[in-house]
Motif scaffolding. Structure first.
Motif, PDB file in Angstrom:
ATOM      1  N   ILE A   1       0.811  -1.213   0.000  1.00  0.00           N
ATOM      2  CA  ILE A   1       0.000   0.000   0.000  1.00  0.00           C
ATOM      3  C   ILE A   1       0.848   1.267   0.000  1.00  0.00           C
ATOM      4  N   THR A   2       2.102   1.162   0.419  1.00  0.00           N
ATOM      5  CA  THR A   2       2.997   2.315   0.391  1.00  0.00           C
ATOM      6  C   THR A   2       3.715   2.457  -0.945  1.00  0.00           C
ATOM      7  N   GLY A   3       3.407   1.569  -1.895  1.00  0.00           N
ATOM      8  CA  GLY A   3       4.089   1.574  -3.172  1.00  0.00           C
ATOM      9  C   GLY A   3       3.504   2.573  -4.161  1.00  0.00           C
ATOM     10  N   ARG A   4       4.126   2.601  -5.319  1.00  0.00           N
ATOM     11  CA  ARG A   4       3.706   3.501  -6.398  1.00  0.00           C
ATOM     12  C   ARG A   4       3.333   2.697  -7.643  1.00  0.00           C
ATOM     13  N   VAL A   5       2.457   3.254  -8.440  1.00  0.00           N
ATOM     14  CA  VAL A   5       1.998   2.607  -9.671  1.00  0.00           C
ATOM     15  C   VAL A   5       3.193   2.390 -10.597  1.00  0.00           C
ATOM     16  N   PRO A   6       3.384   1.169 -11.099  1.00  0.00           N
ATOM     17  CA  PRO A   6       4.545   0.906 -11.958  1.00  0.00           C
ATOM     18  C   PRO A   6       4.425   1.566 -13.326  1.00  0.00           C
ATOM     19  N   ASP A   7       5.563   1.718 -13.971  1.00  0.00           N
ATOM     20  CA  ASP A   7       5.639   2.348 -15.289  1.00  0.00           C
ATOM     21  C   ASP A   7       5.703   1.262 -16.356  1.00  0.00           C
ATOM     22  N   PRO A   8       4.750   1.221 -17.280  1.00  0.00           N
ATOM     23  CA  PRO A   8       4.789   0.200 -18.333  1.00  0.00           C
ATOM     24  C   PRO A   8       6.091   0.206 -19.125  1.00  0.00           C
ATOM     25  N   ASP A   9       6.718   1.381 -19.271  1.00  0.00           N
ATOM     26  CA  ASP A   9       7.940   1.468 -20.074  1.00  0.00           C
ATOM     27  C   ASP A   9       9.101   0.695 -19.463  1.00  0.00           C
ATOM     28  N   THR A  10       9.007   0.374 -18.173  1.00  0.00           N
ATOM     29  CA  THR A  10      10.080  -0.380 -17.518  1.00  0.00           C
ATOM     30  C   THR A  10       9.807  -1.881 -17.514  1.00  0.00           C
ATOM     31  N   THR A  11       8.694  -2.280 -18.127  1.00  0.00           N
ATOM     32  CA  THR A  11       8.333  -3.701 -18.187  1.00  0.00           C
ATOM     33  C   THR A  11       8.936  -4.319 -19.434  1.00  0.00           C
ATOM     34  N   PRO A  12       9.865  -5.288 -19.304  1.00  0.00           N
ATOM     35  CA  PRO A  12      10.572  -5.822 -20.481  1.00  0.00           C
ATOM     36  C   PRO A  12       9.699  -6.624 -21.434  1.00  0.00           C
ATOM     37  N   ASP A  13       8.728  -7.364 -20.887  1.00  0.00           N
ATOM     38  CA  ASP A  13       7.882  -8.213 -21.728  1.00  0.00           C
ATOM     39  C   ASP A  13       6.878  -7.355 -22.497  1.00  0.00           C
ATOM     40  N   VAL A  14       6.840  -7.516 -23.815  1.00  0.00           N
ATOM     41  CA  VAL A  14       6.002  -6.661 -24.671  1.00  0.00           C
ATOM     42  C   VAL A  14       4.519  -6.818 -24.340  1.00  0.00           C
ATOM     43  N   SER A  15       4.061  -8.064 -24.179  1.00  0.00           N
ATOM     44  CA  SER A  15       2.636  -8.284 -23.930  1.00  0.00           C
ATOM     45  C   SER A  15       2.247  -7.759 -22.552  1.00  0.00           C
ATOM     46  N   GLN A  16       3.116  -7.962 -21.564  1.00  0.00           N
ATOM     47  CA  GLN A  16       2.826  -7.447 -20.224  1.00  0.00           C
ATOM     48  C   GLN A  16       2.837  -5.930 -20.209  1.00  0.00           C
ATOM     49  N   ARG A  17       3.734  -5.343 -20.991  1.00  0.00           N
ATOM     50  CA  ARG A  17       3.796  -3.878 -21.081  1.00  0.00           C
ATOM     51  C   ARG A  17       2.507  -3.322 -21.659  1.00  0.00           C
ATOM     52  N   ALA A  18       2.004  -3.969 -22.691  1.00  0.00           N
ATOM     53  CA  ALA A  18       0.756  -3.514 -23.322  1.00  0.00           C
ATOM     54  C   ALA A  18      -0.429  -3.688 -22.370  1.00  0.00           C
ATOM     55  N   ALA A  19      -0.440  -4.818 -21.652  1.00  0.00           N
ATOM     56  CA  ALA A  19      -1.537  -5.073 -20.712  1.00  0.00           C
ATOM     57  C   ALA A  19      -1.532  -4.053 -19.585  1.00  0.00           C
ATOM     58  N   LEU A  20      -0.344  -3.711 -19.088  1.00  0.00           N
ATOM     59  CA  LEU A  20      -0.246  -2.737 -18.011  1.00  0.00           C
ATOM     60  C   LEU A  20      -0.668  -1.358 -18.482  1.00  0.00           C
ATOM     61  N   ALA A  21      -0.243  -0.976 -19.669  1.00  0.00           N
ATOM     62  CA  ALA A  21      -0.636   0.332 -20.206  1.00  0.00           C
ATOM     63  C   ALA A  21      -2.150   0.414 -20.385  1.00  0.00           C
TER      64      ALA A  21
END
Length: 475
Positions: free
Chosen positions: A305-325
């Motif tokens: 709960i103290t964390g921050r929303v991750p950045d899709p641009d830092t996600t190496p996997d292309v499909s995971q990056r698209a899903a996160l975005a």
């Protein structure tokens, strides 16, 4: 040869083994049904001239489409639409025709199917249990092999009390350490899914082991097993122990007298043998675990709960990056944004994950003597009519009502928004339910999954809040 808990139950229920890639025939001890996934199955029985093979091993209740508001002034139930009313009427007809026990709207034992099974003691160690509902994995907390099935499979089990199943693999999830104040079973399972992903358990049955699991009561174990499906697993299980037996003792459908002693003797032989091997294993220390919350559109998109929303641009996997975005666009959240302080409009405490008495006690503990923030709607829905009575006997309903929350009748409620309880488009909800898919709690609804403690803390603050701060303030 040493065997796992799963292997013992699977092998003792195998009617015919699978060969040459074909599924095995598995005997089913208990079949739970409700109004949404059963009508087509009963229609198939009629069309084929079939009977229910074991009506006494089948139990029905009404939960998904049931209104959680009390009857209108004329005594009529406030169904969201005519279809919901027809579903309940049809279940009554089907159960009466085929001789199936039903806990209908007038039953004192009615409630969410995965709540009343354990509550009544029909859920027992060593059983195979199925239901046309994915969260049947809840019952695995008792050392049962329990999983959801499809509508055609519902018909098959009704007619044969058996099911065709491919044998899944085994996956030990060992939880070490000790939970800190403010951290609950819901946080444990959200942390696991965040670590292994929503497909991390695919093809496996998870067995939860370790001192952190043994320290949990049965309701907390049910919360963890409930969300096994959200990690892609076929089922989740906890080996039975004295905590299990103490919970079941004296319940209406549990064995009594000499039968109880005989049953416990059998149940004590179920836990995984020393030296038994799992196909996969993972170990997690919960000692440093914080309260968890999701930020995206599947239960694996979670973080402390103290964390921050991750950045899709830092996600190496292309499909995971698209899903996160895509998820962040739907949720209208920014990369790097802290979750703490995110405004919320609705708080829901309920569902088959977190609607039991201990869950309501946790939420009441956080909210007692406080007020729900202005502009926030808080809905508290017990998992069964029995839990509702117990909570009211303890005065929990007064705590919620005096704080400005709505106290409702039992049912699935806002977990799936098919009964009139919905989050409006674009609104944010902190929910104790199990899924945060797009539109799950209503078209355009944006859902953060969390524990009852975190949900209550957020209701008071009007934004995502850390329950540990409230607990510290309360001393």
């Amino acid at each position: 040869m040493p065997k796992t808990l799963f292997e013992k139950i699977w092998e003792s229920h195998t009617v015919a083994p699978g060969q040459d890639g074909m599924p095995a025939v598995l005997g089913i001890d208990l079949h739970l049904i409700h109004e949404v996934t059963s009508p087509q199955a009963f229609a198939e029985l009629r069309a084929r001239g079939l009977k229910v093979r074991r009506p006494t091993q089948t139990l029905a209740t009404m939960d998904h489409s049931t209104p959680t508001l009390p009857p209108n002034g004329d005594g009529a139930l406030p169904f969201v639409d005519a279809m919901a009313a027809r579903q309940l009427e049809q279940l009554e007809v089907n159960c009466r025709e085929f001789g199936i026990p039903l806990h209908g709207m007038d039953s004192p034992h009615r409630g969410i199917v995965h709540v009343i099974g354990p509550e009544l003691g029909v859920t027992q160690p060593g059983m195979t249990i199925v239901c046309g509902d994915s969260h049947t994995s809840t019952h695995g907390a008792f050392g049962a092999l329990a999983f959801g099935i499809g509508t055609s499979e519902v018909a098959h089990v009704l007619a044969t009390q058996c099911l065709l199943q491919h044998r899944p693999r085994t996956f030990e999830v060992r939880f070490e350490g000790r939970l800190q104040p403010g951290v609950t079973a819901k946080d444990v399972i959200l942390a696991l899914i965040a670590e292994i992903g929503v497909g991390g358990g695919t093809g496996h049955v998870l067995e939860y082991t370790g001192p952190a699991i043994r320290a949990l009561d049965m309701e907390a174990r049910m919360t963890i097993c409930n969300m096994s499906i959200e990690a892609g697993a076929r089922a989740g299980m906890v080996a039975p122990d004295d905590t299990t037996f103490a919970y079941l003792a004296g319940r209406p459908c549990a064995p009594q007298g000499a039968d109880w002693d005989a049953a416990v003797a059998v149940w004590r032989a179920l836990p995984t043998d020393a030296g038994a091997r799992y196909d996969r294993s993972v170990s997690i220390d919960v000692s440093a675990l914080e309260p968890m919350i999701t930020y995206g559109t599947n239960p694996g998109m979670g973080l402390p709960i103290t964390g921050r929303v991750p950045d899709p641009d830092t996600t190496p996997d292309v499909s995971q990056r698209a899903a996160l975005a895509k998820a962040l666009a739907y949720m209208d959240l920014r990369p790097g944004q802290p979750m703490l302080g995110q405004p919320v409009n609705v708080v829901f405490v309920g569902s088959c994950t977190n609607s039991r008495l201990s869950d309501l006690r946790l939420a009441a503990q956080a909210i007692r003597g406080r007020r729900v923030a202005e502009g926030v709607r808080m809905l508290v829905v017990p998992g069964s009519q029995q839990i509702k009575r117990q909570a009211e006997a303890e005065g929990l309903h007064r705590v919620f009502i005096e704080a400005g929350a709505e106290w409702r009748e039992s049912g699935c409620s806002m977990c799936l928004a098919m009964n009139g309880d919905q989050v409006r488009p674009g609104e944010y909800a902190v929910s104790t339910s199990n899924r945060n898919f797009e539109g799950r709690q209503g078209p355009g609804a944006r859902t953060f999954l969390a524990s009852p403690l975190t949900a209550a803390a957020s209701a008071i603050a009007g934004m995502v809040a850390d329950p540990r701060a409230i607990m510290e303030a309360a001393g």
